[in-house]
Design an enzyme around this catalytic site. Structure first.
Site, PDB file in Angstrom:
ATOM      1  N   ASN A 210      -0.580  -6.929  -6.769  1.00 33.37           N
ATOM      2  CA  ASN A 210      -1.794  -7.021  -5.966  1.00 33.37           C
ATOM      3  C   ASN A 210      -2.748  -5.892  -6.344  1.00 33.37           C
ATOM      4  OD1 ASN A 210      -1.147  -4.640  -4.221  1.00 33.37           O
ATOM      5  ND2 ASN A 210       0.541  -5.962  -3.567  1.00 33.37           N
ATOM      6  N   GLY A 273       4.504   3.117   6.526  1.00 35.23           N
ATOM      7  CA  GLY A 273       4.537   2.057   5.517  1.00 35.23           C
ATOM      8  C   GLY A 273       3.127   1.672   5.110  1.00 35.23           C
ATOM      9  N   CYS A 274       2.577   2.406   4.133  1.00 33.86           N
ATOM     10  CA  CYS A 274       1.204   2.163   3.677  1.00 33.86           C
ATOM     11  C   CYS A 274       1.163   1.289   2.421  1.00 33.86           C
ATOM     12  CB  CYS A 274       0.520   3.513   3.410  1.00 33.86           C
ATOM     13  SG  CYS A 274      -1.252   3.411   3.112  1.00 33.86           S
ATOM     14  N   ALA A 275       2.300   1.055   1.796  1.00 33.24           N
ATOM     15  CA  ALA A 275       2.338   0.278   0.552  1.00 33.24           C
ATOM     16  C   ALA A 275       1.967  -1.184   0.796  1.00 33.24           C
ATOM     17  CB  ALA A 275       3.726   0.361  -0.074  1.00 33.24           C
ATOM     18  N   LYS A 289      10.585 -13.401 -23.041  1.00 33.23           N
ATOM     19  CA  LYS A 289       9.211 -13.788 -22.756  1.00 33.23           C
ATOM     20  C   LYS A 289       9.074 -15.308 -22.753  1.00 33.23           C
ATOM     21  CE  LYS A 289       4.503 -13.549 -24.535  1.00 33.23           C
ATOM     22  NZ  LYS A 289       3.615 -13.088 -25.623  1.00 33.23           N
ATOM     23  N   ILE A 308       8.863  -2.596   6.556  1.00 34.87           N
ATOM     24  CA  ILE A 308       8.422  -1.945   7.786  1.00 34.87           C
ATOM     25  C   ILE A 308       9.144  -2.512   9.003  1.00 34.87           C
ATOM     26  CG2 ILE A 308       6.439  -3.445   8.239  1.00 34.87           C
ATOM     27  CD1 ILE A 308       6.524   0.401   8.609  1.00 34.87           C
ATOM     28  N   PHE A 324       0.922  -0.639   8.353  1.00 34.73           N
ATOM     29  CA  PHE A 324      -0.451  -0.964   7.980  1.00 34.73           C
ATOM     30  C   PHE A 324      -0.603  -2.476   7.933  1.00 34.73           C
ATOM     31  CE2 PHE A 324      -1.011   3.376   7.097  1.00 34.73           C
ATOM     32  CZ  PHE A 324      -2.344   3.629   6.796  1.00 34.73           C
TER      33      PHE A 324
END
Length: 400
Positions: A210, A273-275, A289, A308, A324
């Site tokens: 993200n 928990g800010c991740a 691959k 979290i 968060f």
């Protein structure tokens, strides 16, 4: 302001932004700080010693080879006297000289001779600021513990528009005041923070992730560490400098972060928990691959652990838990639901609609806890982090 009696050296280098430093010095005096001004030869072309003497209330130092000052080794005495050195504006030339350790004028010598914290407020043309060598110099100085204030973006004296404008005097004053903040003594407080994105592999060269930059989590870690807390920062893959006095643990995937977070949570007083953790991962990661063949490719995903929530529902040694919520709509409603459902003590909600917040230098937060809420208005992530730490500590103390 908590700058009363603080001994501040203000260094001024050559640049049109030097006129703004006069107002900064006035604000320092208004806050009852004791100010000494050091002027480089180039800076004297933009602002006069007489003006600075009148504003600061003290004689202005200009020359490394001043016979009167050197009778008492003036530059060494000034280096020992300072509780902080603020260089505003900090030109590209001074930044380059400071980076390589030159001492060919009074200000650069003073910076090498002091143990006081040094703050730089860069100011230069946007193209000069964007140059790779300037960015490398700033990174090197940050790694050595030098604090950067700004710069801002906007219209410049040369007519260009972009990053490189010196921060406003009020912003520099706020940064300095935050550094000297003494209202929270957090020594002995153990805090763990998750920050940044996670990467979920598809094959050895591809992954799902993200837009999280990790800047908010790193700013929170820095704010806690500056106030004496023992900080552990669990970081996903980001390109950020580890804040001073912070123990950093690097992880890649959500499961790695989950394992490290649960192991750390029970050893700390506060968990934040800010991740931006990936909600899903690929069921079957290819060992080789994947070759492009068909027009479509279908990936089967499975839900990742909810870090979290798992911390919030710990039965033993559960820390004060802060989550968060990055939302694009109904921000308050979704945040309150997560607060209850994940058994959190506090949740920090932000609006990320239209790509806001991620990779930005500013942010705003809506805070919710079981008995109340508060809005933290739009500001730099560093200033926001300092305010957020105040709120977290206040609510944490109510539970102990």
């Amino acid at each position: 302001m908590n700058l009363s009696g603080k001994r501040i050296v203000v260094g001024i280098t050559g640049g049109i932004a030097a006129y703004k430093t006069i107002e900064f010095i006035r604000l320092l005096r208004k806050a009852e700080a004791d100010v000494r001004v050091v002027l480089t030869p180039a800076a004297a072309e933009f602002v006069t010693p007489l003006t600075l003497q009148a504003i600061s209330g003290n004689a202005v130092s200009q020359s490394l080879l001043d016979p009167q000052a050197e009778l008492a080794m003036g530059h060494i005495e000034l280096a020992k006297w300072a509780e902080a050195i603020v260089i505003a504006p900090a030109s590209a030339d001074f930044i380059a000289r400071f980076t390589v350790g030159m001492a060919n004028d009074l200000l650069s010598t003073l910076c090498l001779a002091t143990r006081a914290p040094i703050f730089l407020a860069p100011a230069m043309n946007q193209q000069m600021f964007a140059q790779q060598i300037t960015q490398q110099n700033l990174t090197a100085l940050q790694e050595r513990g030098v604090e950067l204030i700004g710069p801002n973006s906007g219209f410049q004296a040369c007519g260009d528009v972009g990053a490189g404008r010196m921060s406003e005097p009020e912003e520099i004053l706020t940064a300095l005041s935050t550094f000297f903040r003494q209202d929270q003594n957090l020594q002995g407080l153990n805090v763990v923070i998750t920050a940044g994105p996670t990467r979920e592999s598809i094959d050895p060269v591809r992954y799902i992730s993200n837009h999280s930059s990790g800047k908010m989590g790193f700013a929170i870690a820095e704010a806690f560490a500056k106030r004496g807390a023992i900080v552990t920062l669990i970081a996903g893959p980001v390109n950020l400098i580890t804040p001073k006095n912070v123990n950093r643990i690097d992880v890649i995937s959500a499961r790695e972060m989950w394992h490290t977070a649960l192991e750390s949570a029970v050893k700390n007083h506060i968990f934040i928990g800010c991740a931006a953790v990936a909600d899903y991962r690929v069921v079957n990661v290819c060992e080789q691959k994947i070759k492009k063949s068909e027009d479509e490719m279908v990936l089967k995903l499975i839900k990742n652990p909810d870090i979290i929530a798992d911390v919030g529902h710990l039965e033993e040694k559960r820390p004060f838990t802060v989550g968060f919520a990055a939302e694009t709509q109904h921000v308050a409603d979704y945040a309150k639901d997560k607060l209850q459902r994940k058994n959190l003590d506090m949740i920090c909600a932000n609006d990320v609609s239209n790509g806001q917040v991620f990779n930005a230098e500013q942010n705003a937060l809506q805070l919710f806890w079981k008995t109340g809420s508060k809005m933290l208005t739009l500001q730099s992530k560093k200033d926001l982090a300092a305010d957020l730490v105040d709120e977290i500590v206040e609510q944490y103390k109510k539970t102990r």
